[in-house]
Write a protein that holds these residues in place. Structure first.
Motif, PDB file in Angstrom:
ATOM      1  N   GLN A  90       0.898  -1.288  -0.126  1.00  0.00           N
ATOM      2  CA  GLN A  90      -0.186  -0.133  -0.078  1.00  0.00           C
ATOM      3  C   GLN A  90       0.826   1.124   0.074  1.00  0.00           C
ATOM      4  N   ARG A  91       0.573   2.056  -0.652  1.00  0.00           N
ATOM      5  CA  ARG A  91       1.199   3.476  -0.911  1.00  0.00           C
ATOM      6  C   ARG A  91       0.419   4.190   0.087  1.00  0.00           C
ATOM      7  N   ALA A  92       1.419   5.137   0.844  1.00  0.00           N
ATOM      8  CA  ALA A  92       0.473   6.142   1.995  1.00  0.00           C
ATOM      9  C   ALA A  92      -0.267   7.176   1.183  1.00  0.00           C
ATOM     10  N   ALA A  93      -1.681   7.192   1.829  1.00  0.00           N
ATOM     11  CA  ALA A  93      -2.395   8.206   1.387  1.00  0.00           C
ATOM     12  C   ALA A  93      -3.230   7.753  -0.083  1.00  0.00           C
ATOM     13  N   SER A  94      -3.039   6.611  -0.460  1.00  0.00           N
ATOM     14  CA  SER A  94      -3.245   6.127  -1.882  1.00  0.00           C
ATOM     15  C   SER A  94      -4.800   5.745  -1.653  1.00  0.00           C
ATOM     16  N   GLY A  95      -5.565   5.278  -0.427  1.00  0.00           N
ATOM     17  CA  GLY A  95      -6.804   4.644  -0.392  1.00  0.00           C
ATOM     18  C   GLY A  95      -6.907   3.465  -1.173  1.00  0.00           C
ATOM     19  N   GLN A  96      -5.876   2.782  -1.509  1.00  0.00           N
ATOM     20  CA  GLN A  96      -5.993   1.299  -1.986  1.00  0.00           C
ATOM     21  C   GLN A  96      -4.581   0.541  -1.774  1.00  0.00           C
ATOM     22  N   ALA A  97      -4.898  -0.718  -2.178  1.00  0.00           N
ATOM     23  CA  ALA A  97      -3.768  -1.637  -1.721  1.00  0.00           C
ATOM     24  C   ALA A  97      -3.644  -2.602  -2.675  1.00  0.00           C
ATOM     25  N   ARG A  98      -2.595  -3.124  -3.245  1.00  0.00           N
ATOM     26  CA  ARG A  98      -2.417  -4.238  -3.964  1.00  0.00           C
ATOM     27  C   ARG A  98      -2.134  -5.493  -3.076  1.00  0.00           C
ATOM     28  N   ILE A  99      -2.965  -6.546  -3.427  1.00  0.00           N
ATOM     29  CA  ILE A  99      -2.865  -7.791  -2.691  1.00  0.00           C
ATOM     30  C   ILE A  99      -3.031  -8.956  -3.700  1.00  0.00           C
ATOM     31  N   ILE A 100      -2.318  -9.999  -3.033  1.00  0.00           N
ATOM     32  CA  ILE A 100      -2.244 -11.232  -3.754  1.00  0.00           C
ATOM     33  C   ILE A 100      -3.468 -12.274  -3.151  1.00  0.00           C
ATOM     34  N   ILE A 101      -4.372 -12.583  -3.849  1.00  0.00           N
ATOM     35  CA  ILE A 101      -5.480 -13.337  -3.393  1.00  0.00           C
ATOM     36  C   ILE A 101      -5.494 -14.488  -4.301  1.00  0.00           C
ATOM     37  N   ALA A 102      -5.421 -15.627  -3.482  1.00  0.00           N
ATOM     38  CA  ALA A 102      -5.052 -17.020  -4.269  1.00  0.00           C
ATOM     39  C   ALA A 102      -3.825 -16.955  -5.126  1.00  0.00           C
ATOM     40  N   ASN A 103      -3.936 -16.828  -6.466  1.00  0.00           N
ATOM     41  CA  ASN A 103      -2.886 -16.466  -7.213  1.00  0.00           C
ATOM     42  C   ASN A 103      -2.929 -15.058  -8.234  1.00  0.00           C
ATOM     43  N   GLU A 104      -3.643 -14.490  -7.664  1.00  0.00           N
ATOM     44  CA  GLU A 104      -4.306 -13.419  -8.717  1.00  0.00           C
ATOM     45  C   GLU A 104      -3.936 -11.622  -7.981  1.00  0.00           C
ATOM     46  N   THR A 105      -3.436 -10.945  -8.474  1.00  0.00           N
ATOM     47  CA  THR A 105      -3.056  -9.735  -8.062  1.00  0.00           C
ATOM     48  C   THR A 105      -4.205  -8.742  -8.138  1.00  0.00           C
ATOM     49  N   VAL A 106      -4.632  -8.273  -7.249  1.00  0.00           N
ATOM     50  CA  VAL A 106      -5.804  -7.311  -7.157  1.00  0.00           C
ATOM     51  C   VAL A 106      -5.546  -5.988  -6.614  1.00  0.00           C
ATOM     52  N   ASP A 107      -6.129  -4.990  -7.088  1.00  0.00           N
ATOM     53  CA  ASP A 107      -6.023  -3.974  -6.310  1.00  0.00           C
ATOM     54  C   ASP A 107      -7.527  -3.316  -5.490  1.00  0.00           C
ATOM     55  N   ALA A 108      -7.294  -3.153  -4.439  1.00  0.00           N
ATOM     56  CA  ALA A 108      -8.616  -3.146  -3.630  1.00  0.00           C
ATOM     57  C   ALA A 108      -8.795  -1.881  -3.068  1.00  0.00           C
ATOM     58  N   ALA A 109     -10.033  -1.331  -2.837  1.00  0.00           N
ATOM     59  CA  ALA A 109     -10.085   0.122  -2.192  1.00  0.00           C
ATOM     60  C   ALA A 109     -10.380  -0.157  -0.710  1.00  0.00           C
ATOM     61  N   GLN A 110      -9.698   0.883  -0.205  1.00  0.00           N
ATOM     62  CA  GLN A 110      -9.860   0.829   1.278  1.00  0.00           C
ATOM     63  C   GLN A 110     -11.140   1.449   1.652  1.00  0.00           C
ATOM     64  N   THR A 111     -11.821   0.724   2.659  1.00  0.00           N
ATOM     65  CA  THR A 111     -13.005   1.001   2.914  1.00  0.00           C
ATOM     66  C   THR A 111     -13.038   1.360   4.620  1.00  0.00           C
ATOM     67  N   ALA A 112     -12.152   1.182   5.447  1.00  0.00           N
ATOM     68  CA  ALA A 112     -12.172   1.723   6.768  1.00  0.00           C
ATOM     69  C   ALA A 112     -10.625   1.911   7.192  1.00  0.00           C
ATOM     70  N   ASN A 113     -10.361   2.737   7.998  1.00  0.00           N
ATOM     71  CA  ASN A 113      -8.856   3.202   8.230  1.00  0.00           C
ATOM     72  C   ASN A 113      -8.873   3.672   9.900  1.00  0.00           C
ATOM     73  N   ARG A 114      -8.621   2.408  10.959  1.00  0.00           N
ATOM     74  CA  ARG A 114      -8.638   2.923  12.282  1.00  0.00           C
ATOM     75  C   ARG A 114      -7.534   2.294  12.832  1.00  0.00           C
ATOM     76  N   GLY A 115      -7.757   2.299  14.386  1.00  0.00           N
ATOM     77  CA  GLY A 115      -6.544   2.015  15.154  1.00  0.00           C
ATOM     78  C   GLY A 115      -5.669   2.881  15.528  1.00  0.00           C
ATOM     79  N   THR A 116      -4.201   2.710  15.549  1.00  0.00           N
ATOM     80  CA  THR A 116      -3.472   3.805  16.046  1.00  0.00           C
ATOM     81  C   THR A 116      -2.676   4.002  14.676  1.00  0.00           C
ATOM     82  N   ILE A 117      -1.952   5.458  14.908  1.00  0.00           N
ATOM     83  CA  ILE A 117      -1.346   5.796  13.743  1.00  0.00           C
ATOM     84  C   ILE A 117       0.107   4.995  13.906  1.00  0.00           C
ATOM     85  N   PHE A 118       0.497   4.638  12.755  1.00  0.00           N
ATOM     86  CA  PHE A 118       1.756   4.073  12.642  1.00  0.00           C
ATOM     87  C   PHE A 118       2.402   4.650  11.389  1.00  0.00           C
TER      88      PHE A 118
END
Length: 178
Positions: A90-118
């Motif tokens: 994930q690139r900072a402040a991009s609102g999306q991530a690139r993930i491998i699911i099974a063996n497929e690369t997918v670009d997923a949209a961020q729907t929630a952002n919580r927890g502590t700042i890292f």
């Protein structure tokens, strides 16, 4: 003498048949054969009820190398498996991530952002893939590094539309390129 001629003729006929069968066998051997699909007893029981088994979303490969531009930060997560694989970026402040699911690369949209700042990220993030899978990323910050910070303990939870959940333990790093 007649018996020898008959035997030779029979032998010639057999060798011709053998040659034809060899050619036919060579043609059959070169054609790709579909391997029979073996089904476990559990899969057979599900099929008898008109149901399908869960599809494995565990990656068997990893993402290709991901690069950062100058003054950009990224979150890199590897599976805690042997061998370990880069399965989340994930690139900072991009609102999306690139993930491998099974063996497929997918670009997923961020729907929630919580927890502590890292750094420039949060320790709990949720994403939605184009096919409807939900991905929850949670982690504990580790030791600080020059230009980043380790993630020693985390998990990536993938929830399919049918409700099946797969939890993949991860480790990683948040890093910034000067």
């Amino acid at each position: 003498m007649n018996r020898i001629a008959t035997s030779l003729a029979a032998l010639a006929g057999l060798s011709t048949l053998a040659a034809c069968e060899t050619v036919g066998a060579a043609d059959t051997a070169s054609a790709p054969q579909a391997a029979p699909v073996e089904r476990s007893a559990a899969d057979q029981a599900l099929a008898a009820q008109g149901l399908a088994p869960a599809v494995s979303v565990i990656p068997q490969s990893g993402l290709k190398a991901q690069t950062l531009a100058s003054n950009e930060c990224g979150l890199f997560l590897w599976s805690k498996t042997q061998p370990d694989r880069l399965i989340f970026f994930q690139r900072a402040a991009s609102g999306q991530a690139r993930i491998i699911i099974a063996n497929e690369t997918v670009d997923a949209a961020q729907t929630a952002n919580r927890g502590t700042i890292f750094g420039q990220f949060m320790t709990e993030q949720a994403f939605l893939t184009p096919s409807g899978q939900q991905v929850l990323v949670t982690f504990q910050p580790g030791e600080e590094l020059q230009g980043g910070q380790r993630i020693e303990d985390g998990r990536l939870t993938i929830t399919a539309e049918e409700g099946w959940r797969t939890v993949i333990p991860v480790l990683g790093v948040s890093a910034c390129k000067p």
